[in-house]
Write an enzyme that holds these catalytic residues in place. Structure first.
Site, PDB file in Angstrom:
ATOM      1  N   GLY A   1      51.332  41.026  41.774  1.00  0.00           N
ATOM      2  CA  GLY A   1      50.151  41.475  41.052  1.00  0.00           C
ATOM      3  C   GLY A   1      49.258  40.354  40.557  1.00  0.00           C
ATOM      4  O   GLY A   1      48.066  40.556  40.323  1.00  0.00           O
TER       5      GLY A   1
ATOM      6  N   LYS B   1      42.070  53.029  31.687  1.00  0.00           N
ATOM      7  CA  LYS B   1      40.953  52.830  32.625  1.00  0.00           C
ATOM      8  C   LYS B   1      40.156  54.102  32.895  1.00  0.00           C
ATOM      9  O   LYS B   1      38.922  54.092  32.807  1.00  0.00           O
ATOM     10  CB  LYS B   1      41.460  52.200  33.917  1.00  0.00           C
ATOM     11  CG  LYS B   1      42.002  50.794  33.716  1.00  0.00           C
ATOM     12  CD  LYS B   1      42.545  50.197  34.996  1.00  0.00           C
ATOM     13  CE  LYS B   1      43.170  48.831  34.734  1.00  0.00           C
ATOM     14  NZ  LYS B   1      43.642  48.171  35.961  1.00  0.00           N
TER      15      LYS B   1
ATOM     16  N   GLY C   1      43.832  54.457  37.284  1.00  0.00           N
ATOM     17  CA  GLY C   1      42.624  53.655  37.494  1.00  0.00           C
ATOM     18  C   GLY C   1      42.795  52.564  38.521  1.00  0.00           C
ATOM     19  O   GLY C   1      41.985  52.408  39.436  1.00  0.00           O
TER      20      GLY C   1
ATOM     21  N   GLY D   1      50.614  55.708  43.174  1.00  0.00           N
ATOM     22  CA  GLY D   1      50.007  55.640  41.846  1.00  0.00           C
ATOM     23  C   GLY D   1      48.506  55.787  41.962  1.00  0.00           C
ATOM     24  O   GLY D   1      47.857  54.944  42.600  1.00  0.00           O
TER      25      GLY D   1
END
Length: 278
Positions: free
Chosen positions: A245, A74, A138, A135
């Protein structure tokens, strides 16, 4: 019914390394069938060393709808995009790109939009919460900025790459939302996000220390396989609201469909669930 590929079929690719964990091919291909779109979604494993060559060559494909970009490409893909959205420039990454009429890539980052949208669709508020994002690649950076924009009281970040975390915290701070680098510890946060790959493998340790996790907090993960990671299972057992997710992905598909030019049809999370189950 299996998808029939013809000479007119358009290709939507998803690039990453690794790629076996992605859910996009099954979801998008099922949605194309549901909406009567002659297209398929194909996983493409591309190494970091081969990324620039791949993106340059992909411009030549005339039946290419575009690319979904995932870990770890990303941030790096942004440098190949001639026309990034303001949001992509701000975050420093893209997760969708398409070739324009001038033969150059255009790009946007929709992970943060999907993350916040997924929470709100399930009746959860972001406003006023103290957030921790673990984290700052991207996806993590996109989520951190989206949480800040949605009205969080504070957005703390953690990354093993300390300089990268410090840079993201500084940039979020410039938006007017308090931000800092923190440890990967639930502490006194009430919105906790794992935006790292940790949790994909069965033997992965917990990416966040949950010893001080408060019941009633929101705990989210960007990992889609497995759906309920160790982190989410542990948080659920402690009385927290959890978001897998898949919700982030599903909540951004309508925006992705518009970006790629797949107009019309039904692209909602409800439609996705029906299409995948069919």
């Amino acid at each position: 019914m299996a998808t029939q590929i013809t000479g007119s079929t358009r290709i939507l690719g998803i690039i990453g390394d690794p790629i076996r964990q992605v859910r996009a091919p099954e979801v998008w291909t099922a949605m194309f069938q549901r909406n009567g779109v002659d297209a398929v979604c194909i996983p493409m494993q591309v190494t970091a060393a081969g990324l620039n060559a791949f993106l340059e060559g992909a411009k030549a494909l005339r039946n290419f709808a575009g690319l979904i970009v995932t870990i770890p490409h990303k941030p790096a893909s942004l440098s190949q995009v001639a026309s990034p959205s303001a949001r992509a420039r701000h975050v420093g990454a893209v997760n969708v790109i398409r070739v324009q009429d001038d033969g150059q890539w255009a790009g946007d980052i929709l992970d943060g939009v999907g993350f916040v949208g997924g929470l709100k669709a399930r009746g959860q508020r972001v406003e006023g919460r103290k957030a921790l994002v673990v984290g700052t690649g991207g996806v993590g950076t996109a989520i951190a900025f989206a949480i800040a924009e949605a009205g969080a009281a504070e957005v703390a970040v953690f990354d093993m790459a300390e300089a990268r975390a410090a840079d993201v915290a500084a940039r979020i701070g410039k938006t007017g939302v308090p931000s800092r680098v923190a440890a990967a510890d639930a502490g006194d946060f009430d919105l906790i996000v794992n935006a790292s790959p940790m949790g994909m493998k069965p033997d992965d340790p917990l990416p966040i220390n949950l010893d001080r996790l408060k019941p009633g907090s929101i705990v989210a993960d960007v990992v889609v396989h497995p759906r309920m990671t160790k982190l989410l299972t542990a948080a659920h057992e402690r009385g927290c609201f959890v978001q897998p997710g898949t919700h982030m992905m599903d909540a951004q598909i309508a925006s992705m469909a518009s970006f790629f030019g797949f107009e019309g049809g039904a692209w909602s999370p409800e439609a996705i669930a029906q299409a995948v189950a069919a």
